[in-house]
Design a protein around this motif. Structure first.
Motif, PDB file in Angstrom:
ATOM      1  N   GLU A  31       0.818  -1.158  -0.113  1.00 39.29           N
ATOM      2  CA  GLU A  31       0.009  -0.039   0.145  1.00 39.29           C
ATOM      3  C   GLU A  31       0.783   1.187   0.114  1.00 39.29           C
ATOM      4  OE1 GLU A  31      -2.596  -1.858   3.333  1.00 39.29           O
ATOM      5  OE2 GLU A  31      -4.013  -0.515   2.484  1.00 39.29           O
ATOM      6  N   GLU A  32       2.088   1.228   0.590  1.00 37.41           N
ATOM      7  CA  GLU A  32       2.876   2.504   0.604  1.00 37.41           C
ATOM      8  C   GLU A  32       4.301   1.907   0.283  1.00 37.41           C
ATOM      9  OE1 GLU A  32       2.606   4.448   4.141  1.00 37.41           O
ATOM     10  OE2 GLU A  32       0.471   5.067   3.816  1.00 37.41           O
ATOM     11  N   PRO A  33       5.059   2.527  -0.356  1.00 30.70           N
ATOM     12  CA  PRO A  33       6.633   2.220  -0.577  1.00 30.70           C
ATOM     13  C   PRO A  33       7.165   2.303   0.668  1.00 30.70           C
ATOM     14  CG  PRO A  33       6.175   4.434  -1.416  1.00 30.70           C
ATOM     15  CD  PRO A  33       4.709   3.927  -0.848  1.00 30.70           C
ATOM     16  N   THR A  34       8.319   1.741   0.871  1.00 31.53           N
ATOM     17  CA  THR A  34       9.287   1.446   2.135  1.00 31.53           C
ATOM     18  C   THR A  34      10.391   2.804   1.614  1.00 31.53           C
ATOM     19  OG1 THR A  34      10.962   0.208   1.069  1.00 31.53           O
ATOM     20  CG2 THR A  34       9.263  -0.745   2.361  1.00 31.53           C
ATOM     21  N   PRO A  35      11.121   3.244   2.792  1.00 30.00           N
ATOM     22  CA  PRO A  35      11.960   4.369   2.476  1.00 30.00           C
ATOM     23  C   PRO A  35      13.134   4.222   1.391  1.00 30.00           C
ATOM     24  CG  PRO A  35      11.649   3.995   4.949  1.00 30.00           C
ATOM     25  CD  PRO A  35      10.943   2.919   4.156  1.00 30.00           C
ATOM     26  N   ILE A  36      13.450   2.907   1.253  1.00 30.02           N
ATOM     27  CA  ILE A  36      14.595   2.629   0.018  1.00 30.02           C
ATOM     28  C   ILE A  36      13.706   2.688  -1.110  1.00 30.02           C
ATOM     29  CG2 ILE A  36      13.920  -0.039   0.129  1.00 30.02           C
ATOM     30  CD1 ILE A  36      17.330   1.997  -0.720  1.00 30.02           C
ATOM     31  N   GLN A  37      12.355   2.147  -1.136  1.00 28.55           N
ATOM     32  CA  GLN A  37      11.541   2.295  -2.580  1.00 28.55           C
ATOM     33  C   GLN A  37      11.412   3.929  -2.842  1.00 28.55           C
ATOM     34  OE1 GLN A  37       8.610  -0.055  -1.516  1.00 28.55           O
ATOM     35  NE2 GLN A  37       9.920  -2.259  -1.476  1.00 28.55           N
ATOM     36  N   ARG A  38      10.800   4.784  -1.898  1.00 28.54           N
ATOM     37  CA  ARG A  38      10.705   6.044  -1.968  1.00 28.54           C
ATOM     38  C   ARG A  38      11.882   6.671  -2.560  1.00 28.54           C
ATOM     39  NH1 ARG A  38       7.797   6.167   2.990  1.00 28.54           N
ATOM     40  NH2 ARG A  38       9.719   6.609   4.011  1.00 28.54           N
ATOM     41  N   GLU A  39      12.909   6.413  -2.142  1.00 27.32           N
ATOM     42  CA  GLU A  39      14.359   7.234  -2.370  1.00 27.32           C
ATOM     43  C   GLU A  39      14.812   6.703  -3.763  1.00 27.32           C
ATOM     44  OE1 GLU A  39      15.235   9.939  -0.740  1.00 27.32           O
ATOM     45  OE2 GLU A  39      13.918   9.729   0.791  1.00 27.32           O
ATOM     46  N   ALA A  40      14.853   5.215  -3.995  1.00 31.44           N
ATOM     47  CA  ALA A  40      15.450   4.777  -5.227  1.00 31.44           C
ATOM     48  C   ALA A  40      14.762   4.962  -6.378  1.00 31.44           C
ATOM     49  CB  ALA A  40      16.132   3.344  -4.785  1.00 31.44           C
ATOM     50  N   ILE A  41      13.205   4.528  -6.541  1.00 32.79           N
ATOM     51  CA  ILE A  41      12.542   4.487  -7.603  1.00 32.79           C
ATOM     52  C   ILE A  41      12.761   5.681  -8.533  1.00 32.79           C
ATOM     53  CG2 ILE A  41      10.048   4.256  -8.633  1.00 32.79           C
ATOM     54  CD1 ILE A  41       9.723   1.957  -6.321  1.00 32.79           C
ATOM     55  N   PRO A  42      12.409   6.932  -8.071  1.00 29.18           N
ATOM     56  CA  PRO A  42      12.373   8.276  -9.093  1.00 29.18           C
ATOM     57  C   PRO A  42      13.920   8.428  -9.791  1.00 29.18           C
ATOM     58  CG  PRO A  42      11.371   8.725  -6.800  1.00 29.18           C
ATOM     59  CD  PRO A  42      11.973   7.231  -6.599  1.00 29.18           C
ATOM     60  N   PRO A  43      14.993   8.229  -8.870  1.00 26.79           N
ATOM     61  CA  PRO A  43      16.378   8.331  -9.780  1.00 26.79           C
ATOM     62  C   PRO A  43      16.662   7.207 -11.037  1.00 26.79           C
ATOM     63  CG  PRO A  43      16.863   7.854  -7.619  1.00 26.79           C
ATOM     64  CD  PRO A  43      15.233   8.137  -7.617  1.00 26.79           C
ATOM     65  N   LEU A  44      16.187   6.145 -10.507  1.00 30.55           N
ATOM     66  CA  LEU A  44      16.186   4.968 -11.390  1.00 30.55           C
ATOM     67  C   LEU A  44      15.366   5.134 -12.414  1.00 30.55           C
ATOM     68  CD1 LEU A  44      16.492   2.014  -8.956  1.00 30.55           C
ATOM     69  CD2 LEU A  44      18.429   2.947 -10.160  1.00 30.55           C
ATOM     70  N   LEU A  45      14.294   5.421 -12.364  1.00 29.43           N
ATOM     71  CA  LEU A  45      13.186   5.662 -13.701  1.00 29.43           C
ATOM     72  C   LEU A  45      13.943   6.766 -14.504  1.00 29.43           C
ATOM     73  CD1 LEU A  45       9.763   5.609 -11.984  1.00 29.43           C
ATOM     74  CD2 LEU A  45      10.808   3.858 -13.318  1.00 29.43           C
ATOM     75  N   ASP A  46      14.761   7.775 -13.833  1.00 35.03           N
ATOM     76  CA  ASP A  46      15.174   8.897 -14.604  1.00 35.03           C
ATOM     77  C   ASP A  46      16.519   8.329 -15.362  1.00 35.03           C
ATOM     78  OD1 ASP A  46      13.367  10.573 -14.163  1.00 35.03           O
ATOM     79  OD2 ASP A  46      14.496  11.491 -12.419  1.00 35.03           O
ATOM     80  N   GLY A  47      17.038   6.975 -14.958  1.00 30.18           N
ATOM     81  CA  GLY A  47      18.043   6.326 -15.684  1.00 30.18           C
ATOM     82  C   GLY A  47      19.150   6.656 -15.055  1.00 30.18           C
ATOM     83  N   ARG A  48      19.414   7.163 -13.688  1.00 31.84           N
ATOM     84  CA  ARG A  48      20.437   7.298 -13.029  1.00 31.84           C
ATOM     85  C   ARG A  48      21.122   6.123 -12.490  1.00 31.84           C
ATOM     86  NH1 ARG A  48      21.038  12.217 -10.685  1.00 31.84           N
ATOM     87  NH2 ARG A  48      23.176  11.526 -10.198  1.00 31.84           N
ATOM     88  N   ASP A  49      22.472   6.101 -12.326  1.00 29.58           N
ATOM     89  CA  ASP A  49      23.240   4.912 -11.744  1.00 29.58           C
ATOM     90  C   ASP A  49      22.657   5.251 -10.051  1.00 29.58           C
ATOM     91  OD1 ASP A  49      24.039   4.285 -13.992  1.00 29.58           O
ATOM     92  OD2 ASP A  49      26.270   4.224 -13.703  1.00 29.58           O
ATOM     93  N   LEU A  50      22.964   4.146  -9.431  1.00 28.83           N
ATOM     94  CA  LEU A  50      22.508   4.215  -8.087  1.00 28.83           C
ATOM     95  C   LEU A  50      23.368   3.319  -7.071  1.00 28.83           C
ATOM     96  CD1 LEU A  50      19.306   4.820  -6.540  1.00 28.83           C
ATOM     97  CD2 LEU A  50      20.470   2.746  -5.548  1.00 28.83           C
ATOM     98  N   LEU A  51      23.881   3.830  -6.005  1.00 27.18           N
ATOM     99  CA  LEU A  51      24.854   3.238  -4.991  1.00 27.18           C
ATOM    100  C   LEU A  51      23.843   3.174  -3.783  1.00 27.18           C
ATOM    101  CD1 LEU A  51      27.123   1.828  -4.119  1.00 27.18           C
ATOM    102  CD2 LEU A  51      28.292   3.943  -3.604  1.00 27.18           C
ATOM    103  N   GLY A  52      23.391   2.036  -3.226  1.00 23.55           N
ATOM    104  CA  GLY A  52      22.641   2.232  -2.291  1.00 23.55           C
ATOM    105  C   GLY A  52      23.031   1.164  -0.859  1.00 23.55           C
TER     106      GLY A  52
END
Length: 559
Positions: A31-52
């Motif tokens: 029903e709601e995204p977890t903190p990692i999902q809130r933070e990671a999904i937008p930049p990943l959708l924009d095509g950015r590389d990510l180090l988490g």
């Protein structure tokens, strides 16, 4: 960025995900995204590389899987994989593959787990047909690359999950070799529970200007080591309400949260439990704040001892006397399990986490065990004899407390008068009997059938016998139609009665009959669509438990 406290309350719909993905998440109870999902999904959708930096149990899989699926759905799948997910173990490969398959079901995404110990021929055939996402251990991925059966020329996204564990297992050279063979313009995602220097060095070599995210797992306060006894019971879906009641009777919890996946399930289970004499309250997102406050007041005040809730509705609740958490279904994601059981076992107290697993869900417990790094003991549902013994033990404990703490002198004259005529042991036995019966000690005499865990789709559980479970509000299986029969549990109807009536009066056999749901006043049975009219005529011409029930196609039920 570092996330320690809850962010603003946003939903998956706010993250620009496709409708098909949102439907899949809703169906899984997210029903709601977890903190990692809130933070990671937008930049990943924009095509950015990510180090988490994020520990197991924080929701990492959905954080990288949803953007991967969205990118594939927009670009269209080809013969070669668009995404490669590297994980350290076969268990993680299976777990991540299953999760990605569930999220991308409505998109038709082709997902293939690739790991050692599995027949390589099946992997070769799947790769030849074409896949969208490959989830692999580094060694087996490199093996396929060397054979030329895993081609990465079209790769758009590469995910390294549990990177620190892969390095600890000696996969550093394999990972470097795989990365060197991928397109330079790929998107690279790296998740690691820790950030040692070698992880940072790998990120500098292979990631381009990555977004950095650090998610801290919620930690207990000093001296508050969680102590949670975890157990599971494998039961058929039709037997879940009875099994839950039996387990609760034996456990005798002070206060319990029972987690369900959907609002409808919360309402139905609450009604069933109250009909069986429990003091249960429902809590879900369809309730107003005033309703929620009344429910929580009854739970905290002790006038209700069972709270049946969805994950989101129960988020942030603090119930001081909570001793038990029950997963009415195996959570679809291990991180949900971790979040739920974290509600008990605090402040040095022992808590209990109980999971009711259907036979087909037994293997999902293994993924949870790996996440929690704790064994979940699979136990047998208490028998009628177990329940009788437990209730006698409760009576004994109550009498012992009364002997130690109460002023009993005013009853002495009764005992002395009776012992003039009867043996003192007989007097004591009669008193215990009255105390036991006054404690509501009636026992449900029906045994709950024992079912074996099930590994594959072909291992059907009883073919419509007592082990067949209801589908709740789900649509019938493909090619099946659900029938409404106006007789249920209150009329003594059991699954075998329905199977026997249908198989005895029509051309269908027991194996042709689908899922069965038995409520108090009605039953629902799935039968092949091609035989619906024949089954209706047959059942209308026979009796069930001495009566002729109403039989018709099921109408759509309001949620």
């Amino acid at each position: 960025m570092t996330t320690d406290a809850p962010a603003e309350q946003i939903g998956f719909a706010d993250l620009r995900l496709r409708p098909e993905l949102l439907r899949a998440l809703a169906g899984l109870g997210y029903e709601e995204p977890t903190p990692i999902q809130r933070e990671a999904i937008p930049p990943l959708l924009d095509g950015r590389d990510l180090l988490g930096q994020a520990a197991t149990g924080t929701g990492k899989t959905a954080a990288f899987a949803l953007p991967v699926l969205q990118r594939i759905s927009q670009d269209g799948g080809g013969a070669e994989p668009s995404a490669l997910v590297l994980v350290p173990t076969r268990e993680l490969a299976m777990q991540a593959s299953e999760a990605i398959h569930r999220y991308g079901r409505d998109l038709g995404t082709r997902v293939l787990p690739v790991y050692g110990g599995q027949p390589i021929g099946r992997q070769l055939r799947a790769l030849e047909r074409g896949v969208d996402v490959v989830v692999a251990t580094p060694g087996r991925a490199l093996d396929h690359i060397g054979r030329g059966t895993l081609r990465l020329d079209s790769l758009e996204t590469l995910v390294l999950d549990e990177a620190d564990e892969m390095l600890d297992m000696g996969f550093a050279e394999d990972i470097d070799a795989i990365l060197e063979g991928t397109p330079a313009d790929r998107q690279t995602v790296l998740f690691s529970a820790t950030m040692p220097a070698r992880i940072d060095a790998m990120a500098r070599r292979h990631l381009r200007g990555p977004v950095r995210i650090q998610i801290e797992r919620e930690k207990p306060a000093p001296g508050e080591t969680p102590k949670v006894r975890q157990s599971a019971y494998v039961v058929a879906r039709a037997q879940k309400p009875a099994a839950l009641g039996r387990v609760l009777d034996v456990e005798s919890p002070e206060a319990t949260i029972v987690f369900c996946r959907t609002r409808d399930q919360v309402d139905q289970l609450t009604e069933t439990l109250n009909g069986r004499g429990y003091r249960a309250e429902a809590l879900h997102g369809g309730m107003g704040q005033e309703q929620r406050d009344r429910v929580m007041g009854r739970v905290r005040g002790g006038t209700a001892d069972l709270l049946v809730a969805t994950d989101v509705a129960a988020r942030g609740l603090d119930i001081e006397q909570l001793t038990h958490v029950v997963n009415y279904d195996v959570p679809s994601a291990p991180e949900s399990y971790v979040h739920r059981i974290g509600r008990v076992g605090r402040a040095g107290r022992e808590g209990v986490a109980i999971t009711l697993a259907e036979p087909r869900e037994h293997r999902m417990l293994k993924a949870i065990e790996r996440t929690t790094r704790r064994q979940i003991r699979v136990e047998k549902v208490p028998t009628v004899a177990d329940l009788r013994a437990r209730r006698l033990e409760l009576t004994r404990a109550a009498l012992q407390e009364s002997i130690v703490e109460d002023d009993l002198d005013r009853f002495r004259v009764v005992v002395e008068t009776l012992t003039d005529e009867f043996d003192v042991m007989d007097v004591a036995l009669a008193a215990v009997k009255l105390a036991h019966e006054a404690g509501g000690a009636a026992v449900d005499e029906e045994e709950i059938p024992e079912v074996a865990p099930r590994g594959g789709r072909g291992d059907r559980e009883g073919r419509g016998a007592p082990g067949r479970g209801p589908r709740g509000t789900r649509a019938p299986a493909e090619g099946m139609t659900r029938l409404f029969i106006g007789a249920g549990r209150s009329a003594g109807i059991r699954p075998q009665d329905l199977v026997g009536a249908i198989a005895g009066e029509s051309r269908l056999s027991g194996r042709d009959i689908g899922s069965i749901e038995i409520a108090d006043r009605f039953s629902l049975v799935e039968v092949p669509a091609s035989a619906v009219d024949e089954v209706i005529r047959a059942l209308r011409g026979t009796t069930l438990k001495g009566r002729k029930p109403i039989v018709r196609r099921e109408r759509d039920r309001a949620g």
